[in-house]
Design a protein around this motif. Structure first.
Motif, mmCIF file in Angstrom:
data_model
loop_
_atom_site.group_PDB
_atom_site.id
_atom_site.type_symbol
_atom_site.label_atom_id
_atom_site.label_comp_id
_atom_site.label_asym_id
_atom_site.label_seq_id
_atom_site.Cartn_x
_atom_site.Cartn_y
_atom_site.Cartn_z
ATOM 1 N N GLU A 308 -0.584 -1.705 7.898
ATOM 2 C CA GLU A 308 -0.571 -2.946 8.678
ATOM 3 C C GLU A 308 -1.357 -2.729 9.962
ATOM 4 N N LYS A 309 -1.978 -3.769 10.438
ATOM 5 C CA LYS A 309 -2.721 -3.698 11.699
ATOM 6 C C LYS A 309 -1.787 -3.245 12.818
ATOM 7 N N GLY A 310 -2.235 -2.275 13.598
ATOM 8 C CA GLY A 310 -1.456 -1.757 14.706
ATOM 9 C C GLY A 310 -0.634 -0.524 14.374
ATOM 10 N N ASN A 311 -0.432 -0.266 13.086
ATOM 11 C CA ASN A 311 0.296 0.937 12.680
ATOM 12 C C ASN A 311 -0.614 2.150 12.694
ATOM 13 N N VAL A 312 -0.017 3.330 12.740
ATOM 14 C CA VAL A 312 -0.778 4.554 12.589
ATOM 15 C C VAL A 312 -1.448 4.552 11.217
ATOM 16 N N ALA A 313 -2.657 5.082 11.158
ATOM 17 C CA ALA A 313 -3.356 5.204 9.873
ATOM 18 C C ALA A 313 -2.743 6.381 9.119
ATOM 19 N N ALA A 314 -1.986 6.082 8.068
ATOM 20 C CA ALA A 314 -1.269 7.107 7.305
ATOM 21 C C ALA A 314 -1.302 6.691 5.839
ATOM 22 N N PHE A 315 -2.375 7.036 5.163
ATOM 23 C CA PHE A 315 -2.502 6.612 3.773
ATOM 24 C C PHE A 315 -3.305 7.623 2.974
ATOM 25 N N PHE A 316 -3.315 7.425 1.657
ATOM 26 C CA PHE A 316 -4.097 8.296 0.780
ATOM 27 C C PHE A 316 -4.863 7.433 -0.209
ATOM 28 N N SER A 317 -5.942 7.988 -0.730
ATOM 29 C CA SER A 317 -6.776 7.237 -1.666
ATOM 30 C C SER A 317 -6.869 7.953 -3.003
ATOM 31 N N VAL A 318 -7.093 7.156 -4.039
ATOM 32 C CA VAL A 318 -7.218 7.640 -5.412
ATOM 33 C C VAL A 318 -8.410 6.941 -6.043
ATOM 34 N N ILE A 319 -9.234 7.675 -6.756
ATOM 35 C CA ILE A 319 -10.334 7.088 -7.525
ATOM 36 C C ILE A 319 -9.888 7.040 -8.982
ATOM 37 N N PRO A 320 -9.363 5.907 -9.438
ATOM 38 C CA PRO A 320 -8.777 5.865 -10.788
ATOM 39 C C PRO A 320 -9.792 6.102 -11.890
ATOM 40 N N GLY A 321 -11.060 5.785 -11.620
ATOM 41 C CA GLY A 321 -12.093 5.944 -12.640
ATOM 42 C C GLY A 321 -12.352 7.383 -13.024
#
Length: 354
Positions: A308-321
């Motif tokens: 969400e806007k304003g939250n700390v950037a805390a995420f991960f990404s996956v390339i499903p292909g």
């Protein structure tokens, strides 16, 4: 072990993100400035990339890494109860530098598994708390440390084994709350005999509640006390043998705020993907609810990981292909049931100390 995140400074990332506490699927570009989500801009076309919020492991005993898969026989009390349970004997006999290395190694494992925060019950008094703080030094991880036996005086609060320990823990909990510290208590793990007394202390969090009754769960709802469940640990330690314990379905139906933790590294790897999968298959819990349990602990400690806007950037990404994940009809369900750290493209988190 090297963390998969090599992101520094400001950046953008595009893909199919799961936004907010309801995990709304959106094709977006996320703009990050100084570690904070500055903008989430919807796009018509994005790369085939999934972006999910990172996890907060709401209950750990990281120092128990030194007892990993030790020969362990006996009752729950003989294995983990203070002061003479097997794990406590091993902790006392282990050099503090080895302890620090063990804790640090489990933190690295968590970071590589998209766990960016944790809440740890730390034995060993003040020295035990200092050991884990030193292990956290220079790591990009958000840790809440709950000490005991004096450790609560230099940590974020107190982590109580059980009210069965004696009247001293009641006094310690009260004193910690007066000083503004966080109070968390193990309760209802083996049976429900310590649950009501634990609730009476008005803790900030209860852990396990494996055998809590409907009446006790209603008290948690009425008094707004979050409950952390650790289902794999419960089964391994023999305090649960079915999906009836912990009563996850009832907890959710009654309106409990339920969080997910991995508990004791002596028995269970601090891996939220494994915990989520176990909960999904054995308990049949809705994947969105499981994902919420795995993130919401960060919100309890006022550092929310939701995208969400304003939250700390805390995420991960996956390339499903790159994997068979590209055939998924529901990425959220796939992450909960089938994901492991080897499928992560990259993690994104910088701990902003407040």
């Amino acid at each position: 072990m090297q963390n998969k995140s090599d992101i520094t400074g400001d950046y953008t990332i595009s893909g199919r993100a799961y936004v907010g506490c309801d995990f709304e699927e959106c094709c977006v570009e996320i703009v990050v400035e100084e570690g904070i989500i500055a903008e989430i801009e919807e796009k018509k076309k994005v790369p085939e990339r999934w972006i999910f919020p990172g996890f907060f492991n709401s209950h750990t005993h990281l120092a128990d890494t030194v007892a990993m898969d030790a020969e362990a026989k006996g009752s729950l009390s003989e294995l983990v109860a203070p002061p003479n349970g097997l794990k406590h004997k091993i902790l006392r006999e282990t050099d503090k530098e080895v302890l620090k290395d063990a804790v640090s190694s489990s933190m690295d494992y968590m970071l590589n598994s998209a766990i960016f925060g944790f809440c740890d019950f730390r034995e060993g008094g003040k020295e035990g708390v200092l050991t884990i703080k030193k292990a956290m030094d220079k790591k990009e991880i958000f840790g809440i440390i709950l000490g005991r036996n004096g450790g609560e005086e230099i940590s974020d609060g107190i982590g109580i084994s059980s009210t069965k320990e004696g009247t001293h823990v009641i006094t310690e909990a009260s004193e910690t709350k007066k000083k503004g510290g966080f109070v968390a208590i193990h309760a209802g793990e083996k049976n429900n005999s310590d649950v009501d007394q634990a609730i009476d202390l008005k803790p900030d969090m209860l852990v396990h509640m494996t055998h809590a009754t409907d009446k006790q769960l209603k008290r948690c709802v009425d008094e707004n006390i979050p409950v952390v469940i650790c289902p794999r640990s419960n089964h391994i330690l023999g305090v649960s043998s079915s999906s009836a314990h912990p009563p996850v379905g009832k907890m959710l139906e009654m309106g409990c705020m339920v969080l997910l933790g991995t508990d004791n590294v002596m028995f269970v790897q601090p891996d939220m993907f494994s915990e989520m999968s176990f909960l999904s298959y054995l308990y049949g819990t809705d994947p969105k609810e499981i994902m919420k349990m795995s993130v919401s602990g960060s919100e309890i400690f006022k550092n929310p990981f939701f995208i969400e806007k304003g939250n700390v950037a805390a995420f991960f990404s996956v390339i499903p292909g790159e994997y068979n994940l590209r055939f998924s009809h529901s990425p959220l369900k796939t992450i909960v049931k089938r994901m492991n750290s080897g499928l992560i493209e990259r993690t994104y988190f910088k701990h902003i100390k407040k």
